[in-house]
Design a protein around this motif. Sequence first.
Motif, PDB file in Angstrom:
ATOM      1  N   ASN A 189       0.851  -1.184   0.000  1.00  0.00           N
ATOM      2  CA  ASN A 189       0.000   0.000   0.000  1.00  0.00           C
ATOM      3  C   ASN A 189       0.896   1.246   0.000  1.00  0.00           C
ATOM      4  OD1 ASN A 189      -1.404   2.270   0.951  1.00  0.00           O
ATOM      5  ND2 ASN A 189      -2.975   0.951   1.829  1.00  0.00           N
ATOM      6  N   ASN A 190       0.723   2.059  -1.058  1.00  0.00           N
ATOM      7  CA  ASN A 190       1.597   3.208  -1.260  1.00  0.00           C
ATOM      8  C   ASN A 190       1.611   4.172  -0.085  1.00  0.00           C
ATOM      9  OD1 ASN A 190       3.393   4.217  -3.146  1.00  0.00           O
ATOM     10  ND2 ASN A 190       1.899   3.864  -4.763  1.00  0.00           N
ATOM     11  N   LYS A 191       0.406   4.416   0.444  1.00  0.00           N
ATOM     12  CA  LYS A 191       0.277   5.391   1.515  1.00  0.00           C
ATOM     13  C   LYS A 191       0.987   4.923   2.779  1.00  0.00           C
ATOM     14  CE  LYS A 191      -3.428   7.396   4.029  1.00  0.00           C
ATOM     15  NZ  LYS A 191      -4.864   7.245   4.262  1.00  0.00           N
ATOM     16  N   GLU A 192       0.828   3.638   3.088  1.00  0.00           N
ATOM     17  CA  GLU A 192       1.473   3.098   4.285  1.00  0.00           C
ATOM     18  C   GLU A 192       2.985   3.035   4.105  1.00  0.00           C
ATOM     19  OE1 GLU A 192      -0.025   2.629   7.164  1.00  0.00           O
ATOM     20  OE2 GLU A 192      -1.755   3.449   6.089  1.00  0.00           O
ATOM     21  N   LEU A 193       3.414   2.692   2.876  1.00  0.00           N
ATOM     22  CA  LEU A 193       4.840   2.595   2.602  1.00  0.00           C
ATOM     23  C   LEU A 193       5.508   3.956   2.766  1.00  0.00           C
ATOM     24  CD1 LEU A 193       6.773   0.390   1.815  1.00  0.00           C
ATOM     25  CD2 LEU A 193       6.484   1.014  -0.576  1.00  0.00           C
ATOM     26  N   ALA A 194       4.768   5.032   2.436  1.00  0.00           N
ATOM     27  CA  ALA A 194       5.337   6.376   2.532  1.00  0.00           C
ATOM     28  C   ALA A 194       5.588   6.787   3.982  1.00  0.00           C
ATOM     29  CB  ALA A 194       4.418   7.382   1.856  1.00  0.00           C
ATOM     30  N   LYS A 195       4.996   6.051   4.916  1.00  0.00           N
ATOM     31  CA  LYS A 195       5.268   6.333   6.328  1.00  0.00           C
ATOM     32  C   LYS A 195       6.471   5.542   6.819  1.00  0.00           C
ATOM     33  CE  LYS A 195       0.355   6.976   7.251  1.00  0.00           C
ATOM     34  NZ  LYS A 195      -0.827   6.386   7.881  1.00  0.00           N
ATOM     35  N   LYS A 196       6.941   4.621   5.953  1.00  0.00           N
ATOM     36  CA  LYS A 196       8.006   3.732   6.358  1.00  0.00           C
ATOM     37  C   LYS A 196       9.299   4.005   5.615  1.00  0.00           C
ATOM     38  CE  LYS A 196       6.671  -0.898   6.814  1.00  0.00           C
ATOM     39  NZ  LYS A 196       6.326  -2.081   6.670  1.00  0.00           N
ATOM     40  N   LEU A 197       9.167   4.500   4.386  1.00  0.00           N
ATOM     41  CA  LEU A 197      10.338   4.630   3.532  1.00  0.00           C
ATOM     42  C   LEU A 197      10.263   5.946   2.759  1.00  0.00           C
ATOM     43  CD1 LEU A 197      11.781   1.939   1.262  1.00  0.00           C
ATOM     44  CD2 LEU A 197      10.858   3.937   0.149  1.00  0.00           C
ATOM     45  N   SER A 198      11.367   6.695   2.774  1.00  0.00           N
ATOM     46  CA  SER A 198      11.389   7.926   1.980  1.00  0.00           C
ATOM     47  C   SER A 198      12.613   7.921   1.081  1.00  0.00           C
ATOM     48  CB  SER A 198      11.411   9.140   2.903  1.00  0.00           C
ATOM     49  OG  SER A 198      12.478   9.026   3.812  1.00  0.00           O
TER      50      SER A 198
END
Lengths: 252, 315
Positions: free
Chosen positions: A69-78
């Motif tokens: 999930n793109n949105k969740e991944l953006a909280k984990k990886l930048s």
Amino acid sequence: MVEIKEVAKAYGDSVVVDHVSMHIPKGKITSFIGPNGAGKSTLLSIVSRLIAKDHGEVLIDDEEVSTANNKELAKKLSILKQSNHINVRLTVRQLVSFGRFPYSQGKLNEFDEKMVDSALAYMELGEMQHKFLDQLSGGQKQRAHIAMVIAQDTDYILLDEPLNNLDMKHSVQIMKVLRRLVDDLGKTVIIVLHDVNFASVYSDQIVALKEGKVVKQGPTKEIINNGVLKEVYDMDIKIQDIDQCRICLYFS
Amino acid sequence: MSNRTKIIILTVLSVLFVSIYLFAGLEGNWTYILNRRATRIIAIVVTGAVIGISTIIFQTITNNRLLTPSLIGLDSLYQLIQTFIIFFYGSTSLSATDQTINFFISVSLMILFALILFQLLFKKGNNVYYLLLMGLIFGTFFQSLSSFMQVLIDPNEFMVVQNRMFASFNNVQTDLLYVSLILLAITFIYLMTYYKYLDVLSLGKEHAINLGVDYNAIVSRLMIVVAILVSIATALVGPIMFLGILVVNVAYEMFKTFKHSVLLSGTVLISIVALVGGQLVVDRIFGFSTTLSVIINLIGGIYFLYLILKENRTW
């Protein structure tokens, strides 16, 4: 933990990343080094889902990045790319506030504002937060972009040659900030570096790449030696210990 | 002047222009006149809003302030459809004279074309610039095909075709207007769910992905929204997208912000002021002897020259 398995990418006939597998530990700075065209940036872009891979798997905390999930991944990886030209006119604070988008979807609450404040303070940008990006120098702009990544508050921070076009002072400043992010906040930093000496002095782990393949991966001490560097760069590089830092002398 | 004040001033101006248009010189059978004027003014306001919104979204997606949605080739397709109908069925045929049939044929063909074009491209890795290139090629192809047919037809028929090539608010049909309003309202409601992504998309593809935007899915949906908006507006009043690039750049210049909440409402207001003001000039000063496109292009051209000269001095 980042697990890369048999990842491959080709543009037409030219293979850029050739079945690379590796394991990147959590809570460390891992540097990718290698000559131009070794596939370092492409690999980083694949890990951060900016580019689709042809083959293989990239698992971040046991989750495949391309299907996550793109949105969740953006909280984990930048990820911060080397050229981050932005078409719109933004102030430093507005840019850094975008780092909170994965959490707030554009409507910043009090906590988001606090995170933005602390990211600005961390990069010492508090005083120039209302300046426009096009009024800043290259180093200040780069710091603003890193502040945005800090505001995004992810466990994994991927940086593609963040020292490009920066002078010595600002390069050292940025490497020290990354070191602090890892040591104080427990982040995992994966970084593409051009200068072996920055990799040698600041990273815990080094991955040496050449022609799309991993030449050697391991703790910094094991990589920074004459044999490995010769294999990677085709150059005889003299290495000296100065103040407990291994410095490569590649100028002559 | 803050952006809020600017928005208020623009709102006042639009309301003023609209009331002048509606109520000035009202005499005789005033219910009939008011009815006709109201239809026209609703058509103007709606198309103004559509032009502004679709151009802003399109420019945000492509990260380029010089592009307009007409690059997808929808304007040219509309011209081709009109020429085709008259070429094969004649200007007296039902599909040429009945505006309702014509409207539905045009809208459905334009949306169908856009969907096929997007489908082809999004399968192949989704590159927005590739899409624009294909749109440009198709547009040119449609245009050449229309002019080929226009050369062959009877001069009287050609006059009919030529009339359709200019945007006109003078003979918009009431029932069609309501149908378009409903279609547009549905599209806008759909757009609202993607509204929050627009600011992030203006940072560019890589930043958007990094910030958790499902880039490919959202961009393709926004493109379809733009195509639907443009198709409806074009089928209602004719090729009108020339206005887009002008009002949008005035809005950027005026508001100097990246925030779409301000930009979108500002652009809509500016296009209403421009269109209603222009239509007033066409009606009252030139007595219908010219078209709105001519006036807008003239003023727009002068404004652009002013912008270029002003920029030049600051360098």
